[in-house]
Structure formats: structure tokens, C-alpha cells
Design a protein around this motif. Structure first.
Motif, PDB file in Angstrom:
ATOM      1  N   ASN A 109       0.846  -1.191   0.000  1.00  0.00           N
ATOM      2  CA  ASN A 109       0.000   0.000   0.000  1.00  0.00           C
ATOM      3  C   ASN A 109       0.888   1.250   0.000  1.00  0.00           C
ATOM      4  OD1 ASN A 109      -1.688   2.260   1.030  1.00  0.00           O
ATOM      5  ND2 ASN A 109      -3.252   0.670   1.139  1.00  0.00           N
ATOM      6  N   GLY A 110       1.012   1.865  -1.148  1.00  0.00           N
ATOM      7  CA  GLY A 110       1.902   3.007  -1.301  1.00  0.00           C
ATOM      8  C   GLY A 110       1.543   4.180  -0.413  1.00  0.00           C
ATOM      9  N   ARG A 111       0.244   4.433  -0.237  1.00  0.00           N
ATOM     10  CA  ARG A 111      -0.173   5.572   0.599  1.00  0.00           C
ATOM     11  C   ARG A 111       0.225   5.363   2.055  1.00  0.00           C
ATOM     12  NH1 ARG A 111      -6.149   7.527   0.364  1.00  0.00           N
ATOM     13  NH2 ARG A 111      -5.224   9.011   1.837  1.00  0.00           N
ATOM     14  N   ALA A 112       0.099   4.126   2.539  1.00  0.00           N
ATOM     15  CA  ALA A 112       0.482   3.845   3.922  1.00  0.00           C
ATOM     16  C   ALA A 112       1.989   3.996   4.103  1.00  0.00           C
ATOM     17  CB  ALA A 112       0.036   2.444   4.313  1.00  0.00           C
ATOM     18  N   LEU A 113       2.756   3.503   3.134  1.00  0.00           N
ATOM     19  CA  LEU A 113       4.216   3.628   3.210  1.00  0.00           C
ATOM     20  C   LEU A 113       4.651   5.091   3.135  1.00  0.00           C
ATOM     21  CD1 LEU A 113       5.091   0.646   0.862  1.00  0.00           C
ATOM     22  CD2 LEU A 113       5.377   0.711   3.347  1.00  0.00           C
ATOM     23  N   LEU A 114       3.975   5.855   2.284  1.00  0.00           N
ATOM     24  CA  LEU A 114       4.287   7.278   2.192  1.00  0.00           C
ATOM     25  C   LEU A 114       3.931   7.981   3.505  1.00  0.00           C
ATOM     26  CD1 LEU A 114       5.264   9.614   0.437  1.00  0.00           C
ATOM     27  CD2 LEU A 114       2.920   9.883  -0.383  1.00  0.00           C
ATOM     28  N   GLY A 115       2.803   7.594   4.089  1.00  0.00           N
ATOM     29  CA  GLY A 115       2.424   8.157   5.387  1.00  0.00           C
ATOM     30  C   GLY A 115       3.457   7.847   6.455  1.00  0.00           C
ATOM     31  N   LEU A 116       3.977   6.623   6.447  1.00  0.00           N
ATOM     32  CA  LEU A 116       5.009   6.263   7.423  1.00  0.00           C
ATOM     33  C   LEU A 116       6.295   7.047   7.172  1.00  0.00           C
ATOM     34  CD1 LEU A 116       4.409   2.421   7.709  1.00  0.00           C
ATOM     35  CD2 LEU A 116       4.141   4.127   9.529  1.00  0.00           C
ATOM     36  N   SER A 117       6.588   7.345   5.904  1.00  0.00           N
ATOM     37  CA  SER A 117       7.748   8.189   5.612  1.00  0.00           C
ATOM     38  C   SER A 117       7.576   9.559   6.246  1.00  0.00           C
ATOM     39  CB  SER A 117       7.922   8.320   4.093  1.00  0.00           C
ATOM     40  OG  SER A 117       8.983   9.205   3.789  1.00  0.00           O
ATOM     41  N   ARG A 118       6.380  10.107   6.133  1.00  0.00           N
ATOM     42  CA  ARG A 118       6.133  11.434   6.711  1.00  0.00           C
ATOM     43  C   ARG A 118       6.140  11.382   8.229  1.00  0.00           C
ATOM     44  NH1 ARG A 118       1.557  12.982   2.137  1.00  0.00           N
ATOM     45  NH2 ARG A 118       3.055  13.832   0.633  1.00  0.00           N
ATOM     46  N   VAL A 119       5.705  10.261   8.799  1.00  0.00           N
ATOM     47  CA  VAL A 119       5.804  10.073  10.248  1.00  0.00           C
ATOM     48  C   VAL A 119       7.272  10.085  10.672  1.00  0.00           C
ATOM     49  CG1 VAL A 119       5.537   8.371  12.113  1.00  0.00           C
ATOM     50  CG2 VAL A 119       3.619   8.858  10.578  1.00  0.00           C
ATOM     51  N   GLY A 128      15.148   6.706   7.986  1.00  0.00           N
ATOM     52  CA  GLY A 128      13.936   5.890   7.965  1.00  0.00           C
ATOM     53  C   GLY A 128      12.897   6.463   7.025  1.00  0.00           C
ATOM     54  N   ALA A 129      12.817   7.793   6.971  1.00  0.00           N
ATOM     55  CA  ALA A 129      11.878   8.455   6.060  1.00  0.00           C
ATOM     56  C   ALA A 129      12.243   8.171   4.617  1.00  0.00           C
ATOM     57  CB  ALA A 129      11.861   9.959   6.322  1.00  0.00           C
ATOM     58  N   VAL A 130      13.537   8.220   4.309  1.00  0.00           N
ATOM     59  CA  VAL A 130      13.996   7.919   2.949  1.00  0.00           C
ATOM     60  C   VAL A 130      13.646   6.484   2.581  1.00  0.00           C
ATOM     61  CG1 VAL A 130      16.045   7.544   1.520  1.00  0.00           C
ATOM     62  CG2 VAL A 130      15.838   9.627   2.888  1.00  0.00           C
ATOM     63  N   ASN A 131      13.903   5.552   3.483  1.00  0.00           N
ATOM     64  CA  ASN A 131      13.628   4.142   3.202  1.00  0.00           C
ATOM     65  C   ASN A 131      12.145   3.908   2.927  1.00  0.00           C
ATOM     66  OD1 ASN A 131      16.326   3.548   3.563  1.00  0.00           O
ATOM     67  ND2 ASN A 131      16.083   2.904   5.700  1.00  0.00           N
ATOM     68  N   MET A 132      11.293   4.535   3.725  1.00  0.00           N
ATOM     69  CA  MET A 132       9.855   4.365   3.537  1.00  0.00           C
ATOM     70  C   MET A 132       9.390   5.018   2.239  1.00  0.00           C
ATOM     71  SD  MET A 132       8.236   2.512   5.676  1.00  0.00           S
ATOM     72  CE  MET A 132       8.527   1.689   7.248  1.00  0.00           C
ATOM     73  N   ALA A 133       9.942   6.179   1.918  1.00  0.00           N
ATOM     74  CA  ALA A 133       9.569   6.858   0.670  1.00  0.00           C
ATOM     75  C   ALA A 133      10.006   6.028  -0.537  1.00  0.00           C
ATOM     76  CB  ALA A 133      10.193   8.252   0.609  1.00  0.00           C
ATOM     77  N   GLN A 134      11.178   5.415  -0.447  1.00  0.00           N
ATOM     78  CA  GLN A 134      11.639   4.564  -1.540  1.00  0.00           C
ATOM     79  C   GLN A 134      10.767   3.322  -1.675  1.00  0.00           C
ATOM     80  OE1 GLN A 134      15.791   4.278  -0.254  1.00  0.00           O
ATOM     81  NE2 GLN A 134      16.420   5.433  -2.082  1.00  0.00           N
ATOM     82  N   ALA A 135      10.301   2.789  -0.542  1.00  0.00           N
ATOM     83  CA  ALA A 135       9.381   1.651  -0.583  1.00  0.00           C
ATOM     84  C   ALA A 135       8.066   2.054  -1.228  1.00  0.00           C
ATOM     85  CB  ALA A 135       9.144   1.116   0.833  1.00  0.00           C
ATOM     86  N   VAL A 146       5.253  11.250  -3.735  1.00  0.00           N
ATOM     87  CA  VAL A 146       6.362  10.394  -3.307  1.00  0.00           C
ATOM     88  C   VAL A 146       7.696  11.098  -3.535  1.00  0.00           C
ATOM     89  CG1 VAL A 146       7.598   8.251  -3.793  1.00  0.00           C
ATOM     90  CG2 VAL A 146       5.106   8.232  -3.642  1.00  0.00           C
ATOM     91  N   LEU A 147       7.878  11.674  -4.711  1.00  0.00           N
ATOM     92  CA  LEU A 147       9.145  12.322  -5.040  1.00  0.00           C
ATOM     93  C   LEU A 147       9.407  13.539  -4.153  1.00  0.00           C
ATOM     94  CD1 LEU A 147       8.900  12.096  -8.927  1.00  0.00           C
ATOM     95  CD2 LEU A 147      10.541  10.867  -7.475  1.00  0.00           C
ATOM     96  N   LEU A 148       8.362  14.299  -3.868  1.00  0.00           N
ATOM     97  CA  LEU A 148       8.531  15.474  -3.016  1.00  0.00           C
ATOM     98  C   LEU A 148       8.919  15.060  -1.601  1.00  0.00           C
ATOM     99  CD1 LEU A 148       8.369  18.513  -2.736  1.00  0.00           C
ATOM    100  CD2 LEU A 148       5.894  18.335  -2.468  1.00  0.00           C
ATOM    101  N   THR A 149       8.267  14.016  -1.085  1.00  0.00           N
ATOM    102  CA  THR A 149       8.611  13.519   0.247  1.00  0.00           C
ATOM    103  C   THR A 149      10.025  12.958   0.271  1.00  0.00           C
ATOM    104  OG1 THR A 149       6.286  12.977   0.679  1.00  0.00           O
ATOM    105  CG2 THR A 149       7.927  11.914   2.078  1.00  0.00           C
ATOM    106  N   LEU A 150      10.386  12.203  -0.761  1.00  0.00           N
ATOM    107  CA  LEU A 150      11.733  11.642  -0.839  1.00  0.00           C
ATOM    108  C   LEU A 150      12.782  12.753  -0.895  1.00  0.00           C
ATOM    109  CD1 LEU A 150      13.584   9.204  -1.129  1.00  0.00           C
ATOM    110  CD2 LEU A 150      13.085   9.183  -3.579  1.00  0.00           C
TER     111      LEU A 150
END
Length: 273
Positions: A109-119, A128-135, A146-150
């Protein structure tokens, strides 16, 4: 009365239409009427909460979404929006709980992984944020959010090359978005944000000015997971001017912000330059 008659479905349809064209006040009015007529109409609750989120009323949205999730724990979309609302409110622990619950049940679930990156970003865990954004990128593709968060996470994580690559790709996608919607402020604002993160302050300032020319006071703008208001556009202009060493114009921006929103923190800092 709604166009299709005095029933919950008709009010929901009218609320959905109003929300799509950005008339959130009308959307809320219709959706509340739909709920009044049918308290079991879960989609109306969900859409009402999304409207409140877009209006900046995170706490109200979270209360509604929490009730939806309790009633329908299988509603992944509602749980994702609840987590996003909690994150926006600063309730990091509860947001992480809901994002993690979704990602555990659906690891792709990309949205959940992106949310965890922002967390992770809020927790200061940049790697950890980078790893989650890449996932999230692997699962959902290289979209703008995704790219903006990464890009935001990679720079403080010490990976300037990755940050630059992600932000440049985001800027290219946003440029196409602006071409499709040249009269809307969202794309210009986000291009300003991307260039600001890359320290291209002159370019960022021009994009923020274009966004201001298209934005309306009192309206909430949401795009690609980002929410902003007219005063935020002004604030970003002020920050660009300050970093460019132009404190006088930056201070003038701060005074303008204070007239609209006296409690705006960036506006206060700019006004006091």
C-alpha cells in the motif's frame, strides 16, 4: 432541496459535485443534510471528513473518520485519511499506528508507506523516512507526492544526490501539471516549494508569485498530499526574499500576512525583521 430530491443519495451526489469543483462550503452543507437523513450513510461521513481536511479542520475530520473506522474497520481509505488527519494535527503516535496497521495488512500500500515516511520525518528519523519513501515509490511509482517527500527527507539524511534527483523529477511532473491547469495555483505553489528545497530561490519566488496571482483568500488548496492557504503562498515568498538578503520586501510580506492572519508564525517572524 437537492437536485435529485429530498433524500440522502441526492444530497450526497450534490455534495460530491460541489467538492470536486472546490465549493467546500456547499459540499459540507449537502453532506450534513445527507447524514441527517441517513445516519448509516458511511460514504457521506467519509466525504464530509475529507472536505473538512481540505478546509484545514483536521480535528473535526479526525473525529468523523474515527467513527467511520470504528463502524467499518475494513474501510482502508477511511483509515488512511484518518491517519493523514492525525498526522496533520501532530498526533504522530496515533497516525503511525493506523499507517502501520494498513501497511502490515497490505505491504504494497503506497499511501500507507508514504504516510510512514512522513511520520519518520516528524520523528526526525531522516534515513527511515527515505527508506519508507523509496518503498512507496517501488509500490506506487514515482508520483509527485512520493518524489517530493523523498526529496525532503534525503537532503537532511545527507544524500544530496538522491534529494536533487527526486526534486528534479517532481519539478518535471509538476511542470506538466501546470501546463494542464495553467489557471490554478497548486502547481505553481508546489514548483515553488520544490525549487525552494533545491535552493533555487529566484525561481521559487517567481513560482510563488504566480501562485499568489491565482489563489483566493479564504480558500483551501490541496494537491498531491499538500494543503496550503493564500497566506502560506505569501509566507513562502517572504522566506525566499529573506534568504536572498532582501529583508525590506520580506518584512512588507510579513505585514501583509499579519493583516490577514495575525497568528501566522512565519508571518510574525517576517514582520519582525
Amino acid at each position: 432541496m437537492a437536485f435529485g430530491g429530498d433524500n440522502a443519495e441526492s444530497y450526497y451526489d450534490e455534495g460530491l459535485t460541489a467538492s470536486m469543483r472546490g465549493d467546500l462550503a456547499r459540499a459540507v452543507q449537502c453532506l450534513e443534510q445527507a447524514i441527517h437523513l441517513d445516519r448509516s450513510f458511511v460514504p457521506a461521513f467519509h466525504l464530509l471528513a475529507k472536505c473538512y481536511m481540505r478546509m484545514g479542520h483536521g480535528e473535526r475530520a479526525a473525529r468523523i473518520l474515527d467513527s467511520v473506522v470504528r463502524e467499518r474497520p475494513d474501510q482502508t481509505a477511511a483509515r488512511l485519511n484518518l491517519a493523514a488527519a492525525l498526522l496533520a494535527m501532530g498526533d504522530i503516535e496515533r497516525a503511525e499506528h493506523h499507517f502501520t496497521q494498513i501497511a502490515t495488512a497490505d505491504p504494497a500500500n503506497g499511501r500507507a508507506l508514504l504516510g510512514l515516511s512522513r511520520v519518520r520525518m516528524q520523528q526526525g528519523n531522516w534515513r527511515g523516512a527515505v527508506n519508507m519513501a523509496q518503498a512507496a515509490e517501488r509500490c506506487a511509482g514515482p508520483g509527485i507526492a512520493v518524489l517530493l517527500t523523498l526529496g525532503r527527507a534525503a537532503k537532511p539524511a545527507g544524500d544530496l544526490e538522491l534529494a536533487t534527483k527526486a526534486l528534479e523529477e517532481a519539478d518535471a511532473l509538476l511542470e506538466k501539471s501546470v501546463e494542464l491547469n495553467p489557471d490554478q495555483p497548486e502547481g505553481y505553489y508546489l514548483r515553488g516549494e520544490v525549487n525552494f528545497l533545491m535552493d533555487k530561490l529566484g525561481t521559487a519566488l517567481e513560482h510563488f508569485r504566480r501562485a499568489e496571482n491565482r489563489a483566493e483568500r479564504g480558500k483551501t488548496y490541496t494537491a498531491f498530499g499538500e494543503t496550503f492557504f493564500y497566506v502560506d503562498v505569501l509566507a513562502k515568498q517572504g522566506l525566499c526574499l529573506q534568504r536572498l538578503g532582501r529583508n525590506g520586501p520580506a518584512k512588507e510580506i510579513g505585514i501583509r500576512i499579519a493583516e490577514i492572519d495575525p497568528g501566522h508564525k512565519i508571518g510574525q517572524a517576517l514582520r519582525d525583521l
